[in-house]
Design an enzyme around this catalytic site. Structure first.
Site, mmCIF file in Angstrom:
data_model
loop_
_atom_site.group_PDB
_atom_site.id
_atom_site.type_symbol
_atom_site.label_atom_id
_atom_site.label_comp_id
_atom_site.label_asym_id
_atom_site.label_seq_id
_atom_site.Cartn_x
_atom_site.Cartn_y
_atom_site.Cartn_z
ATOM 1 N N SER A 275 0.792 -1.232 0.000
ATOM 2 C CA SER A 275 0.000 0.000 0.000
ATOM 3 C C SER A 275 0.825 1.284 0.000
ATOM 4 O O SER A 275 0.243 2.365 -0.087
ATOM 5 C CB SER A 275 -0.951 0.016 1.206
ATOM 6 O OG SER A 275 -2.054 -0.838 0.976
ATOM 7 N N LYS B 23 0.151 3.815 -2.742
ATOM 8 C CA LYS B 23 -0.796 4.926 -2.705
ATOM 9 C C LYS B 23 -0.105 6.289 -2.612
ATOM 10 O O LYS B 23 -0.739 7.316 -2.881
ATOM 11 C CB LYS B 23 -1.774 4.713 -1.556
ATOM 12 C CG LYS B 23 -2.644 3.463 -1.740
ATOM 13 C CD LYS B 23 -3.581 3.250 -0.572
ATOM 14 C CE LYS B 23 -4.519 2.062 -0.821
ATOM 15 N NZ LYS B 23 -3.857 0.752 -0.711
ATOM 16 N N SER C 127 -6.241 3.451 3.882
ATOM 17 C CA SER C 127 -5.604 2.649 2.840
ATOM 18 C C SER C 127 -6.650 1.844 2.070
ATOM 19 O O SER C 127 -6.453 0.666 1.757
ATOM 20 C CB SER C 127 -4.548 1.714 3.445
ATOM 21 O OG SER C 127 -3.679 1.235 2.444
ATOM 22 N N LYS D 224 3.194 6.763 5.003
ATOM 23 C CA LYS D 224 2.275 5.684 4.606
ATOM 24 C C LYS D 224 2.875 4.333 4.926
ATOM 25 O O LYS D 224 4.080 4.121 4.783
ATOM 26 C CB LYS D 224 1.996 5.775 3.099
ATOM 27 C CG LYS D 224 0.944 4.798 2.604
ATOM 28 C CD LYS D 224 -0.446 5.210 3.053
ATOM 29 C CE LYS D 224 -1.499 4.164 2.689
ATOM 30 N NZ LYS D 224 -1.438 2.971 3.548
#
Length: 511
Positions: A51, A54, A111, A213
């Site tokens: 993720s 992203k 997420s 993140k």
């Protein structure tokens, strides 16, 4: 000959396993302002991004806004295809709309894979078109090891990146879009009654942590791109391939400790790191999510790694997570860090409100269903009604209204109307004439009324007096007194003063 080949293959596997255990997993810490590398280990090895993808999704979206093609208030619509993406997800129904800003907040905090795909479809027309924009941006930024095929980081053997590339991307987000820096440091979101907390375990737990993140898939383990600022100096740490969120966060904190203690003035820059000899990422699924293992989550604090059958010599991927990997660094003093063993306690963040649609007005409950904002019911107009010369005039509900009568519906407070009775000027003459007029001779009286030319019928309009009892019937009747009633005192007659004559009469009567 065959036996010799088998022995050579076993030796090669053992050698690779030993080198893997010595090397560990990718780790990098960079000065955000200068790009100087303060620590690097396997920083250019290809790795499955999960993720942290992203971050590139956000970069392309912000770049499109910068070009004037979209705005942060642009409305995005959820497609049926996006709703079918696996968790983590928001679970919105097809047709749900979000502003681009709220969609970016969601993918940074929750997420959400469905919202990430929603961004790609709405801004570029398809997942493939948006992936092409992501690859174009990577080439422009000098991200050599990155290949993108989706916007959310779900497993795809073709999709890869490196710690070096993610550090380059983090620097670009910081320097090119400083006005949107708050997207990467949100601790929690509030959607209706639902509170959504960030997976980033560094926020609020490491001094000065302010982004960015996390990510996890079985193929790549637990990853993080983190930023922290102390004494006006900002660092970027990238950690990939760890067996749990806790170990990953401790490693990132250790890198920050090392970085803030280093000047880095003589170090090479991040774009000068040499390429890796590896051509594809290692697949860690059998180690992280092997048979009979609980599926970990992106913010899982518990290590899930166990040695694979056959020992580490036969499984070089499992060797990446030997105890020596976390406690003893290879490559000399360069890998010897502080060995941090704890972080601060988790804190509660003030949630940032988000909403569905263009403006706050509808919210989603825990089931993803939308509820319309209640609308006040308008009062129905009341028409005047003339009754025998009196005009009933409606008075609109206002602050001066008297409290509603008991038994009325409290939910209709906005529609309460009172009626005020009073003769209108137009009806006064008619009223006085009506009161003074004599009934017409041929007027037919109402039932039970007694008037001119009308005969009273029994039981209709007559008042009958009760018959009085005859005096004889009252003789011998004993009046009952209420037992509880107190008798009234009887007043004694006033005593007259005695005169001489009356006194002599009493003595004569006594004799």
């Amino acid at each position: 000959m065959a036996r010799r080949a088998v022995l050579l293959l076993a030796a090669a596997l053992a050698l690779f396993g030993a080198s893997a255990a010595e090397a560990g997993t990718p780790a990098l810490v960079v000065d955000a302002a200068s790009g100087r590398v303060l620590y690097a280990d396997r920083a250019t090895d290809p790795w499955y991004p999960a993720s942290v993808t992203k971050l590139m999704t956000a970069y392309v979206a912000l770049d499109l806004v910068r070009q004037g093609k979209f705005s942060m208030n642009s409305l995005l619509t959820m497609s049926p295809e996006a709703t079918r993406e696996p968790p983590s997800k928001m679970g919105f129904k097809p047709g749900t709309q979000l502003t681009l800003e709220n969609a970016l907040r969601i993918i940074m905090v929750k997420s959400a894979n469905d919202v990430s795909m929603m961004i790609g479809e709405n801004l570029a027309g398809s997942v493939e078109n948006y992936a092409a924009l992501m690859n174009e941006a990577s080439r422009r930024l000098g991200m050599r090891e990155s290949r993108w095929y989706n916007q959310n980081g779900l497993p795809d053997e073709r999709q890869q990146t490196s710690a070096r590339d993610m550090a380059i991307l983090a620097r670009a987000l910081i320097h090119e879009f400083p006005e949107h820096e708050d997207l990467f440091r949100i601790g929690a979101l509030k959607l209706g009654r639902k509170i959504i907390r960030n997976h980033n375990g560094m926020l609020g737990r490491y001094p000065g942590a302010d982004g960015m993140k996390t990510g996890f898939i079985c193929m790549g383990g637990f990853n993080i791109v983190a930023t922290a600022t102390q004494n006006g100096r900002r660092l970027i740490a990238v950690v990939m391939g760890y067996p749990s969120a806790r170990e990953r966060d401790l490693r990132a904190a250790d890198l920050f400790d090392h970085g803030f203690a280093s000047s880095g003035w003589a170090m090479q820059t991040v774009d000068q790191l040499p390429p890796s000899p590896l051509m594809s990422p290692p697949n860690m699924r059998s180690v992280i999510c092997g048979p009979n293992k609980r599926q970990p989550q992106e913010d899982d604090e518990t290590a899930v790694v166990a040695a694979a059958p056959g020992g580490n010599a036969d499984n070089p991927i499992a060797s990446l997570f030997s105890p020596s990997t976390f406690s003893v660094a290879s490559a000399g003093a360069a890998r010897s860090l502080g060995g941090r063993t704890s972080l601060g306690p988790r804190v509660e963040f003030e949630p940032v409100p988000i909403w569905l649609g263009a403006t706050p007005g509808t919210v989603a409950d825990e089931d993803g269903k939308t509820k319309a904002k209640p609308v006040a019911i308008a009062a129905k107009p009341v028409q005047s009604k003339r009754v025998r010369g009196r005009n009933l005039e409606p008075v609109a509900a206002a602050a001066s209204l008297t409290p509603p009568v008991a038994g009325t519906n409290p939910g209709e407070g906005a529609a309460v109307t009172t009626l005020r009775s009073g003769p209108s000027p137009a009806s006064r003459s008619a009223l006085s004439g009506n009161l003074q007029a004599k009934p017409a001779a041929d007027a037919k009286p109402k039932l039970g009324a007694v008037g001119a030319g009308a005969k009273a019928k029994p039981g209709h309009g007559q008042i009958r007096a009760k018959p009085a009892l005859p005096a004889a019937a009252l003789d011998g009747v004993e009046l009952r007194r209420d037992a509880k009633a107190k008798p009234r005192p009887v007043a004694k007659p006033a005593r007259r003063p005695e005169t001489a004559a009356s006194a002599s009469e009493k003595r004569a009567a006594a004799q």
